[in-house]
Design an enzyme around this catalytic site. Structure first.
Site, short mmCIF file in Angstrom:
data_model
loop_
_atom_site.label_atom_id
_atom_site.label_comp_id
_atom_site.label_asym_id
_atom_site.label_seq_id
_atom_site.Cartn_x
_atom_site.Cartn_y
_atom_site.Cartn_z
N TYR A 1 0.80 -1.12 -0.20
CA TYR A 1 -0.11 0.02 0.08
C TYR A 1 0.89 1.28 0.16
O TYR A 1 0.35 2.32 -0.31
CB TYR A 1 -0.79 0.09 1.13
CG TYR A 1 -2.11 -0.79 1.17
CD1 TYR A 1 -2.02 -1.85 0.80
CD2 TYR A 1 -3.36 0.19 1.24
CE1 TYR A 1 -3.58 -2.61 0.48
CE2 TYR A 1 -4.49 -0.82 0.97
CZ TYR A 1 -4.56 -1.99 1.00
OH TYR A 1 -5.85 -2.53 0.72
N LYS B 1 3.21 -15.49 1.66
CA LYS B 1 3.54 -16.16 0.52
C LYS B 1 5.13 -16.37 0.40
O LYS B 1 5.82 -16.02 -0.38
CB LYS B 1 2.93 -15.64 -0.83
CG LYS B 1 1.68 -15.72 -1.16
CD LYS B 1 1.10 -16.97 -1.55
CE LYS B 1 1.35 -17.38 -3.07
NZ LYS B 1 0.91 -18.50 -3.41
N ASP C 1 -2.82 -18.26 0.04
CA ASP C 1 -3.93 -18.91 -0.86
C ASP C 1 -4.68 -20.02 -0.18
O ASP C 1 -5.81 -20.30 -0.20
CB ASP C 1 -3.37 -19.36 -2.27
CG ASP C 1 -2.17 -20.20 -2.04
OD1 ASP C 1 -1.45 -20.49 -1.02
OD2 ASP C 1 -1.71 -20.87 -3.01
N ASP D 1 -6.10 -7.27 3.74
CA ASP D 1 -7.47 -6.53 3.23
C ASP D 1 -8.23 -7.64 2.73
O ASP D 1 -9.58 -7.72 2.84
CB ASP D 1 -6.88 -5.72 2.10
CG ASP D 1 -8.17 -5.07 1.29
OD1 ASP D 1 -9.15 -4.64 1.85
OD2 ASP D 1 -7.97 -4.98 0.29
N ASP E 1 -11.89 -9.51 4.28
CA ASP E 1 -13.22 -9.82 3.75
C ASP E 1 -13.64 -10.98 3.67
O ASP E 1 -15.18 -11.11 3.83
CB ASP E 1 -13.10 -9.07 2.29
CG ASP E 1 -13.50 -7.35 2.23
OD1 ASP E 1 -13.22 -6.95 3.14
OD2 ASP E 1 -13.76 -6.98 1.06
C1 IPM Z 1 -10.31 -1.59 3.75
C2 IPM Z 1 -10.59 -0.94 2.71
C3 IPM Z 1 -9.59 -0.02 2.11
C4 IPM Z 1 -8.21 -1.03 2.04
C5 IPM Z 1 -9.63 0.89 0.99
C6 IPM Z 1 -11.18 1.79 0.96
C7 IPM Z 1 -8.81 1.94 0.70
O1 IPM Z 1 -10.94 -1.82 1.55
O2 IPM Z 1 -10.32 -0.98 4.89
O3 IPM Z 1 -10.05 -2.65 3.86
O4 IPM Z 1 -7.94 -1.43 0.88
O5 IPM Z 1 -7.48 -1.06 2.98
MG MG Z 2 -10.91 -4.03 2.45
#
Ligand code: IPM
Ligand code: MG
Length: 370
Positions: free
Chosen positions: A142, A193, A226, A250, A254
């Site tokens: 990032y 990885k 993975d 990230d 999710d």
């Molecule tokens: C998160 C979001 C952010 C990230 C975006 C909105 C920049 O997806 O906080 O997980 O990628 O970190």
């Molecule tokens: Mg995210």
């Protein structure tokens, strides 16, 4: 003791609606628990870009540096798709993370009994699930340099992002993960990885050393990213704390969020290091985004924002009981059969955003004997 200074950044889309329910809870706390906060509210994200020319202004940034904790709603929306990357709504989030050095991102994924059958996975795979992703948040791909797009020749361009980590960056996030594991089920899975990436091999080596030197009483496993994605949907209950880098965190957070079947329920905390005086920069935000499609309609679920506030009480102010009271109120509202549209189930009562906020307050009053 002086009041705690809270900076409230509702942001875009449903950010405003969910934040206003937290403000009501703060009012309730001020009246019933004599806990008051000095709250200031500023623009952030696309809304700030429209009104102030940037997704976070320098003066808002200064307030963020000066406050005790930040409550953040959500940013983004297709309206700002064409805006330069460094002024886009998401840039505000990255700037806050970087300038406050919020390197430790805690993303709990807890399946509430009342909602266990909303998951897309089978009930027995997710029932009772409680995992915590500890994501490194201020380094890795990032922020790594060099990055950018350059021209190779007339017809060819090249884009570069850089994944990089230093020993101390991995040390400090590992310590957070091991310390938290001790308060939970004492198990850390470190994810990288190492089979293809230099940073992956390095990550594994540094985590192994910290574990050996400082945390050998905690169980440590290593897993390729993975495989971890696969294991999360195959048998998520094998995990307790997942320790990983910015990009994998990230993605994997999710996945783990969605195991709970209810993105609208998940809070998060982003923490800095503890200073000599015991303070630490901190920002609390729901995992869900700004959901522009449902904004302004009273459909948003405020519970993730409310639980983010509960995390703030716990991690920034050590108000463990008040934090637990809010969590208990949320659980009772759910087991009482109340839902917002995103978690609707047959036979349950659907509430609007503000009705849900109100229900939580009613429950707080009941639990508090008022
Ligand atoms: C998160 C979001 C952010 C990230 C975006 C909105 C920049 O997806 O906080 O997980 O990628 O970190
Ligand atoms: Mg995210």
């Amino acid at each position: 003791m002086s009041n705690k200074k809270i900076l409230v950044l509702p942001g875009d889309g449903i950010g405003n609606e969910v934040m206003s329910e937290v403000l009501h809870i703060m009012d309730w706390m001020a009246k019933n628990k004599t806990l008051s906060f000095d709250v200031s509210e500023r623009l952030v994200g696309g809304t700030a870009y429209d009104k102030e020319g940037d997704s976070i202004s320098d003066s808002t940034m200064q307030e963020a540096l000066d406050c005790d904790a930040i409550l953040f709603g959500a940013v983004g929306g297709s309206k700002w798709d064409g805006v330069d990357r460094n002024k886009r709504p998401e840039a505000a989030l990255l700037r806050l993370r970087k300038e406050l050095d919020l390197f430790a991102n805690l993303r709990p994924a807890v399946v509430f009994d009342a909602l266990a059958d909303s998951s897309s996975l089978k009930l027995d795979i997710v029932k009772g699930l409680d995992i915590l992703t500890v994501r490194e948040l201020t380094s890795g791909v990032y922020f790594g340099q060099p990055r950018g797009v350059s021209k190779i020749d007339e017809n060819e361009e090249k884009a570069i992002d850089t994944q990089s980590y230093t020993t101390s960056e991995i040390d400090r996030i590992s310590r957070v993960a091991f310390d938290l594991a001790k308060l939970r089920n004492n198990k850390v899975t470190s994810v990288e990885k190492s089979n293809v990436m230099e940073t992956g091999m390095f990550w594994k080596k540094v985590v192994t050393k910290i574990h050996k030197d400082e945390f050998s009483s905690v169980e440590l496993n290593h897993m390729l990213a993975d495989n971890c994605a696969m294991q999360l949907v195959r048998n998520p209950k094998q995990f307790d704390v997942i320790l990983t880098d910015n990009l994998f965190g990230d993605l994997l957070s999710d996945v783990s969020a969605m195991l709970t079947g209810s993105l609208g329920m998940l809070p998060s905390a982003s923490l800095g290091s503890i200073s000599k005086t015991g303070t630490r920069a901190a920002m609390y935000e729901p995992v869900h985004g700004s959901a522009p499609d449902i904004a302004g309609k009273g459909l948003a679920n405020p519970l993730a924002m409310i639980m983010s506030f509960a995390m703030m009480l716990k991690y920034s102010f050590n108000m463990i009981e008040d934090s637990a009271l809010i969590e208990k109120a949320v659980q009772n509202v759910l087991s009482g059969g109340f839902r917002t549209a995103d978690i609707k189930q047959d036979g349950k009562t659907i509430l609007s955003t503000s009705q849900m906020g109100q229900k939580v307050i009613e429950e707080l009053s009941k639990l508090d004997g008022k």
